[in-house]
Scaffold this active site. Structure first.
Site: not given
Ligand code: UD1
Length: 418
Positions: A234
């Site tokens: 991811h």
């Molecule tokens: C975040 C953490 C990362 C961790 C990861 C675990 C930061 C900077 N990054 O990254 O360190 O390893 O979580 O998963 O805090 N999305 C959904 N549903 C959700 C959550 C996310 O659809 O419940 C999608 C969205 O498109 C979002 C993308 O995933 O924009 C990224 O989510 P985000 O929380 O920004 O970062 P992660 O890549 O999950």
């Protein structure tokens, strides 16, 4: 005493579960009956899909959060800012004595930063001005500032009052950065506390059956196949760039010829797969229907809950990942791990554990995966057992308890001195 705990994203939930359970135990002890800790859980809502959040509350028996800030997905700046805006009135009205933040996600730095700058309104002769800030999993450094998590780690450590570390390297990093020695406490690993606590329960998961991974032999009917690979990916560095993602996919398709790959797909990665038109590299499976593993293919499933995932990982022959926490979990489980990153902030998983850091280039991934499979195969040599049982110091299931004892002792001394 009031402790406020922050959770926001998937890897936070396993860590706070151990701390919340240690607070419960403290409250039931003779010491705790005297000085109970009132705990309050704030969920920032950084992760919000059921599979990325709620399911962990069910699996780990965490009480539902007292407050949910409902922030959701935004750019880094917007997400961090929005958490800060929504968190400030909460902390001002609740006035906790201690704020506990875990890990390195945007929610961690956002809440710590708010708490570090607030001043509670003066109330009689009350001495506290702001909550004491405790950072759990402090001091880890990848030395790669292109990772948003590295920035979050450095900044959170710089403003925390208690820095609880999981491994010796973290202690050294903090001292090198000039953090006072008395703030640093080597306590072990709360994520591993949760793994140890739930390992037996995870064996009851039906996931191996559901995925068709149990050997269909009349002699050993219930023995897992042990010949599949679990993949998670991811990190923006791996999945946001089409060229890099393509190279990784080419490597995976070579590895899949040796061992079938099961891939629970993170929502960020799913978005990229659609955007880059990569769907035909995968076999997709939706929840509810029986799964038949396609050999020589990458078998995608939706993200799993904690117990199902722990069961799947514990029985795998190999793990390929870019996650931080899984490097630690595979070390404790003795499962060979290949990490698709240039570096790790968790070096003990390489020196003591089963982890290999290989970056994201095709040939390196393939060579490492095949060599890990060889090394850990039943005929892989005498060192096999040694490697499997090398658990890092203090990863013994007691980290949460150590944290709460240290905080309770300190706060007791603090109030005596004031
Ligand atoms: C975040 C953490 C990362 C961790 C990861 C675990 C930061 C900077 N990054 O990254 O360190 O390893 O979580 O998963 O805090 N999305 C959904 N549903 C959700 C959550 C996310 O659809 O419940 C999608 C969205 O498109 C979002 C993308 O995933 O924009 C990224 O989510 P985000 O929380 O920004 O970062 P992660 O890549 O999950």
């Amino acid at each position: 005493m009031k402790y406020m705990l922050i959770a926001g994203a998937r890897p936070n939930f396993m860590k706070i579960a151990s701390i919340m359970s240690a607070i419960d135990s403290h409250n039931q002890s003779p010491d705790g009956t005297d000085k109970p800790i009132n705990q309050l859980l704030v969920h920032t809502g950084q992760h919000y899909d059921r599979a990325m959040s709620e399911t962990f509350f069910d699996d780990l028996n965490i009480p539902r959060s007292d407050i949910n800030l409902g922030v959701g997905s935004l750019s880094h700046a917007e997400q961090t800012a929005e958490i800060m805006k929504r968190f400030e009135p909460v902390v001002m009205s609740e006035q906790p004595d201690v704020l506990i933040v875990v890990g390195d996600v945007n929610s961690t730095i956002a809440c710590a930063l708010v708490a570090s700058k607030i001043t509670y309104p003066k109330n009689g002769n009350q001495k506290k001005r702001r909550p004491l800030i405790a950072h759990v999993e402090a001091g880890l450094r990848s030395f790669d500032r292109t990772m948003p998590e590295e920035i979050n780690r450095i900044l959170t450590d710089a403003i925390s009052d208690f820095l609880f570390v999981t491994e010796k390297s973290a202690e050294e990093n903090l001292q090198r950065e000039g953090i006072a020695k008395e703030k640093i406490h080597f306590v072990g690993n709360t994520m591993i506390d949760t793994l140890i606590k739930h390992r037996e329960k995870a064996k009851e998961s039906g996931i191996l059956d559901h995925l068709g991974l149990k050997k269909d032999s009349s002699i050993e009917k219930s023995r897992p196949a042990d010949d599949y690979c679990v993949l998670t990916l991811h990190r923006p560095n791996n999945v946001d760039n089409k060229e890099i993602f393509t190279g990784i996919l080419e490597a995976l398709s070579i590895i899949a010829k040796q061992i079938p790959i099961i891939f629970p797909v993170h929502p960020r990665t799913m978005n990229r797969i659609r955007e880059f038109g990569f769907e035909n590299h995968f076999v997709f499976q939706t929840h509810g229907s029986q799964f038949t593993i396609c050999n020589s293919r990458i078998n995608c499933i939706e993200p799993l809950g904690y117990l199902d995932f722990l069961c799947l990982m514990s029985n795998a022959g190999l793990v390929l990942t870019d996650s931080g926490g899984m490097q630690e979990e595979t070390t404790v489980l003795g499962i060979p791990c290949v990490t698709l990153r240039q570096n790790t902030e968790r070096p003990v998983t390489v020196t003591h554990g089963t982890n290999m850091i290989v970056g994201n280039e095709k040939e390196n991934i393939v060579n490492a995966a095949l060599s890990q499979l060889e090394k850990f195969s039943p005929s892989g040599g005498a060192n096999n057992q040694e490697l499997r049982s090398s658990i890092p110091p203090l990863w013994d299931g007691q980290a949460g308890k150590r944290i709460i004892n240290i905080l309770a002792d300190h706060i007791c001394d603090h109030s005596r001195n004031n």
